[in-house]
Structures are given as C-alpha cells and as structure tokens.
Scaffold this motif. Structure first.
Motif, PDB file in Angstrom:
ATOM      1  N   ALA A  17      14.950   3.290   0.479  1.00 36.93           N
ATOM      2  CA  ALA A  17      14.463   2.532  -0.679  1.00 36.93           C
ATOM      3  C   ALA A  17      12.945   2.533  -0.746  1.00 36.93           C
ATOM      4  CB  ALA A  17      14.998   1.102  -0.611  1.00 36.93           C
ATOM      5  N   TRP A  18      12.289   2.264   0.393  1.00 41.47           N
ATOM      6  CA  TRP A  18      10.830   2.214   0.394  1.00 41.47           C
ATOM      7  C   TRP A  18      10.226   3.615   0.282  1.00 41.47           C
ATOM      8  CZ3 TRP A  18       8.083  -1.725  -0.839  1.00 41.47           C
ATOM      9  CH2 TRP A  18       8.583  -3.011  -0.631  1.00 41.47           C
ATOM     10  N   ARG A  19      10.909   4.605   0.838  1.00 45.66           N
ATOM     11  CA  ARG A  19      10.401   5.977   0.680  1.00 45.66           C
ATOM     12  C   ARG A  19      10.431   6.393  -0.783  1.00 45.66           C
ATOM     13  NH1 ARG A  19      13.156  11.105   3.695  1.00 45.66           N
ATOM     14  NH2 ARG A  19      14.738  10.715   2.100  1.00 45.66           N
ATOM     15  N   ASP A  20      11.517   6.071  -1.472  1.00 46.57           N
ATOM     16  CA  ASP A  20      11.612   6.402  -2.908  1.00 46.57           C
ATOM     17  C   ASP A  20      10.515   5.691  -3.692  1.00 46.57           C
ATOM     18  OD1 ASP A  20      13.780   7.966  -2.384  1.00 46.57           O
ATOM     19  OD2 ASP A  20      15.275   6.541  -3.109  1.00 46.57           O
ATOM     20  N   ASP A  21      10.282   4.436  -3.380  1.00 45.64           N
ATOM     21  CA  ASP A  21       9.235   3.691  -4.075  1.00 45.64           C
ATOM     22  C   ASP A  21       7.854   4.292  -3.806  1.00 45.64           C
ATOM     23  OD1 ASP A  21      11.079   1.945  -5.091  1.00 45.64           O
ATOM     24  OD2 ASP A  21      10.627   0.297  -3.721  1.00 45.64           O
ATOM     25  N   ALA A  22       7.612   4.685  -2.572  1.00 47.15           N
ATOM     26  CA  ALA A  22       6.313   5.246  -2.230  1.00 47.15           C
ATOM     27  C   ALA A  22       6.071   6.587  -2.890  1.00 47.15           C
ATOM     28  CB  ALA A  22       6.191   5.377  -0.706  1.00 47.15           C
ATOM     29  N   VAL A  23       7.105   7.438  -2.888  1.00 47.90           N
ATOM     30  CA  VAL A  23       6.976   8.749  -3.508  1.00 47.90           C
ATOM     31  C   VAL A  23       6.770   8.604  -5.015  1.00 47.90           C
ATOM     32  CG1 VAL A  23       8.226  10.882  -4.028  1.00 47.90           C
ATOM     33  CG2 VAL A  23       8.290   9.939  -1.722  1.00 47.90           C
ATOM     34  N   THR A  24       7.504   7.683  -5.621  1.00 40.82           N
ATOM     35  CA  THR A  24       7.346   7.445  -7.055  1.00 40.82           C
ATOM     36  C   THR A  24       5.942   6.938  -7.396  1.00 40.82           C
ATOM     37  OG1 THR A  24       9.705   6.940  -7.291  1.00 40.82           O
ATOM     38  CG2 THR A  24       8.229   6.153  -9.036  1.00 40.82           C
ATOM     39  N   ALA A  25       5.433   6.080  -6.552  1.00 36.19           N
ATOM     40  CA  ALA A  25       4.119   5.477  -6.811  1.00 36.19           C
ATOM     41  C   ALA A  25       2.981   6.497  -6.810  1.00 36.19           C
ATOM     42  CB  ALA A  25       3.829   4.382  -5.775  1.00 36.19           C
ATOM     43  N   VAL A  26       3.113   7.522  -5.980  1.00 39.26           N
ATOM     44  CA  VAL A  26       2.039   8.511  -5.898  1.00 39.26           C
ATOM     45  C   VAL A  26       2.305   9.706  -6.810  1.00 39.26           C
ATOM     46  CG1 VAL A  26       1.439   7.838  -3.554  1.00 39.26           C
ATOM     47  CG2 VAL A  26       3.066   9.712  -3.898  1.00 39.26           C
ATOM     48  N   GLY A  27       3.427   9.680  -7.500  1.00 36.71           N
ATOM     49  CA  GLY A  27       3.720  10.746  -8.460  1.00 36.71           C
ATOM     50  C   GLY A  27       4.180  12.002  -7.801  1.00 36.71           C
ATOM     51  N   ASP A  36       0.865  -1.184   0.000  1.00 39.30           N
ATOM     52  CA  ASP A  36       0.000   0.000   0.000  1.00 39.30           C
ATOM     53  C   ASP A  36       0.901   1.234   0.000  1.00 39.30           C
ATOM     54  OD1 ASP A  36      -1.857   1.988   0.330  1.00 39.30           O
ATOM     55  OD2 ASP A  36      -2.853   1.085   2.065  1.00 39.30           O
ATOM     56  N   LEU A  37       1.469   1.521  -1.154  1.00 44.49           N
ATOM     57  CA  LEU A  37       2.467   2.588  -1.238  1.00 44.49           C
ATOM     58  C   LEU A  37       1.860   3.977  -1.071  1.00 44.49           C
ATOM     59  CD1 LEU A  37       4.831   1.260  -4.054  1.00 44.49           C
ATOM     60  CD2 LEU A  37       5.070   1.086  -1.569  1.00 44.49           C
ATOM     61  N   ARG A  38       0.602   4.128  -1.420  1.00 44.20           N
ATOM     62  CA  ARG A  38      -0.030   5.435  -1.242  1.00 44.20           C
ATOM     63  C   ARG A  38      -0.146   5.761   0.251  1.00 44.20           C
ATOM     64  NH1 ARG A  38      -2.397   9.002  -4.288  1.00 44.20           N
ATOM     65  NH2 ARG A  38      -2.198   7.630  -6.097  1.00 44.20           N
ATOM     66  N   SER A  39      -0.579   4.787   1.043  1.00 45.09           N
ATOM     67  CA  SER A  39      -0.653   5.009   2.482  1.00 45.09           C
ATOM     68  C   SER A  39       0.739   5.179   3.079  1.00 45.09           C
ATOM     69  CB  SER A  39      -1.370   3.848   3.168  1.00 45.09           C
ATOM     70  OG  SER A  39      -2.726   3.794   2.778  1.00 45.09           O
ATOM     71  N   ALA A  40       1.703   4.415   2.564  1.00 44.89           N
ATOM     72  CA  ALA A  40       3.080   4.550   3.041  1.00 44.89           C
ATOM     73  C   ALA A  40       3.614   5.945   2.765  1.00 44.89           C
ATOM     74  CB  ALA A  40       3.971   3.507   2.375  1.00 44.89           C
ATOM     75  N   ALA A  41       3.303   6.476   1.582  1.00 46.02           N
ATOM     76  CA  ALA A  41       3.783   7.813   1.227  1.00 46.02           C
ATOM     77  C   ALA A  41       3.274   8.863   2.203  1.00 46.02           C
ATOM     78  CB  ALA A  41       3.355   8.159  -0.201  1.00 46.02           C
ATOM     79  N   GLY A  42       2.046   8.700   2.653  1.00 41.55           N
ATOM     80  CA  GLY A  42       1.499   9.641   3.637  1.00 41.55           C
ATOM     81  C   GLY A  42       2.292   9.630   4.933  1.00 41.55           C
ATOM     82  N   GLN A  43       2.719   8.439   5.346  1.00 43.65           N
ATOM     83  CA  GLN A  43       3.528   8.349   6.561  1.00 43.65           C
ATOM     84  C   GLN A  43       4.933   8.898   6.345  1.00 43.65           C
ATOM     85  OE1 GLN A  43       2.169   7.455   9.605  1.00 43.65           O
ATOM     86  NE2 GLN A  43       0.393   7.709   8.269  1.00 43.65           N
TER      87      GLN A  43
END
Length: 306
Positions: free
Chosen positions: A296-306, A263-270
């Motif tokens: 690594a996971w922050r980059d993936d989350a930010v990328t996923a939400v644009g 759930d990268l969108r929710s992760a990006a919020g955190q």
C-alpha cells in the motif's frame, strides 16, 4: 516474504537447519569473520523452528567447539519468545511466562559458556543483549552486556538495535533514553553505517506509543522528517554505504519511516532499492501480514513521484 532476506548464505543455513544438517551449518559459518555478518547468519538459523530437537547432537559431537553452543543459545532465545508470544504482558498466561523464563535461562547458560570460552566472541554477547529484556535484568546489567559487545566491535548493528529496544519506554527505559541512545550512536557511527536507522526506529516507537490521532500528528512534522533525512544521508544514502547481509530490513525501516511521516519522495527512493524484498520488521507494527502495508505504501510512494 523471504526470511533469508534474499541472502543465499542465509537461505542455505536455514535449509540446512530444517533438514538437521549441522555439518553444513558449521561449514557455512566458520568462514564468516565479520561480526555483523556472523550475527545475522546465526540469527537466520536461530529463527528456524525445531532446532532444539536436534542441536544436542551437534553439541555432543563437537564438545570443544563453541559454535554448536552458540546456535543452541541463540535459537533458545527465539524459542523462548515462541512460548511467550508477541502479546502484551497482561495477555500472557502465567504458565507461558514460566516456560518463557525457563527457555531464556537455558539460552543464557549456553551463551554464557560461549562468552566464557571465547573472549573475542561478539555474537553470543549480542544475543545476551537480546535476552536481557526477557530476563528483566536491571539497567546496569543490560549496559554491561551491551558494552561487552561494543568493546569488541564498536558499531555492532544488532547489538545496538536490541539495546535500543531495552531503552524504549515499553520495556525498561523512556522516550528520552531511547532518543539519547539513538542520537549518540548515530553521531559516533562512521559514514555509511547502518546505525542511523536507530533514529527511524525511535520515531516509530514514539509514534506507536501515542493515542490515535496524536500518533500521525507526531510524525507529520517537519523536524521529524528532517531528522529522518539526515539519518538517511549518514547511512543508506551516503556514498560510503555498502549493502551487507540483512540490508533489506534496514531499507524497509527507512521506507516505513519516510512513508508514515509523509515524505513519499524519500520513501520511493527506498522502495526502489528494496524491490520485492519486504521484511517482517518493521511493517509488522502496522499489520500482522507485513506485505499488505508494504504494498500500500509503495503504491502511494510511486504514485506521488509520478
């Protein structure tokens, strides 16, 4: 990595401990009345190496005060784990275990004295919940220690987090016991409480206990993602949530749970809330250098939400 988690009081306490300035430690701790904040600040001192070399001076100087005894006992719990190391039991030598148990007995003697002398204390009692695993106390004794805390402060964050660890299968419980504890604590916690993070920890502990292949399959599940989101909605995403000392580790836990479950969108919020306040827990479960998986996971989350 900031061991003080960005908190200026925690940083000042750690710096005072490093220079053996117990007078400053006393002056900073005495005004703290919130049980959760007090436990966090004592924990921040307890994790400083070398406290055992000078804490006796403070105990001798102020024999009527329970505060130096509390700091001595809390630190000794950390000191004990230094002797044991974080290795699995089968990889810990017999002499290491002997020193581990010796230091834990020393810790509990100090913590028990604080509890006996201060009937309202919650912090010493919380560290006794932590030491319960190392002392290998039975389930009834562990529950008694936990109840001693929550009878005084029902939703004590660190006490709940430590009791959850006791209930894990890798210690003295089971997956069922762990989830039952996490879900009951979440259901009874007030809105905006940090306690729903126990749900995230439980799922991460279950994930860690599975063989490679089954672990990622377990987290890649709509029901798991739904429960993580429900926990966040009751906690860090609730309008009543207030950041208190130690808040970064709470958000890091949710960030890792969301990221690992896809759930990268929710992760990006955190991650947006966290900024650069990466914490050792829980990223240490992925890499001994928590910054590596965090970035690594922050980059993936930010990328996923644009």
């Amino acid at each position: 990595m900031d061991p003080a988690q960005g908190d200026p009081t925690a940083r000042a306490l750690r710096e005072a401990a490093q220079r053996r300035d117990w007078g400053t430690i006393r002056d900073l701790l005495v005004p703290v009345t919130d049980p959760d904040d007090h436990a966090f600040y004592v924990e921040s001192i307890a994790g400083v190496s070398g406290v055992q070399d000078w804490i006796g001076e403070w105990v001798d100087a102020e024999p009527r005060s329970t505060l130096p005894l509390l700091v001595r006992g809390a630190h000794a719990v950390f000191w004990a784990w230094e002797a044991r190391t974080a290795a699995r039991a089968e990889n810990v030598g017999q002499e290491q275990f002997k020193e581990f148990w010796r230091r834990l007995r020393f810790a509990e003697n100090s913590l028990d004295e604080v509890a006996d002398r201060d009937l309202d204390d919650t912090t010493a009692r919380t560290f006794l919940v932590t030491s319960a695993r190392g002392r290998q106390v039975d389930a009834a004794e562990a529950a008694r220690r936990f109840e001693d805390v929550v009878a005084r402060h029902p939703h004590h964050r660190i006490a709940h987090e430590q009791m959850l660890q006791y209930r894990c299968r890798k210690w003295f419980g089971s997956h069922d016991q762990m989830f039952e504890f996490a879900r009951r604590a979440t259901a009874t916690a007030p809105a905006g409480s940090p306690l729903p993070n126990l749900i995230v920890v439980a799922h991460l502990e279950r994930w860690l206990d599975l063989p490679v292949g089954e672990d990622d399959e377990y987290l890649d599940d709509d029901a798991v993602r739904a429960e993580l989101n429900a926990a966040a909605d009751r906690s860090v995403r609730h309008p009543d949530y207030v950041r208190r000392p130690g808040w970064p580790s709470l958000h890091n836990t949710f960030a890792m749970g969301f990221a690992r479950s896809g759930d990268l969108r929710s992760a990006a919020g955190q991650f947006e809330v966290i900024g650069d306040q990466v914490t050792d827990w829980p990223w240490q479960y992925i890499n001994s250098n928590p910054v590596i998986p965090f970035l690594a996971w922050r980059d993936d989350a930010v990328t996923a939400v644009g």
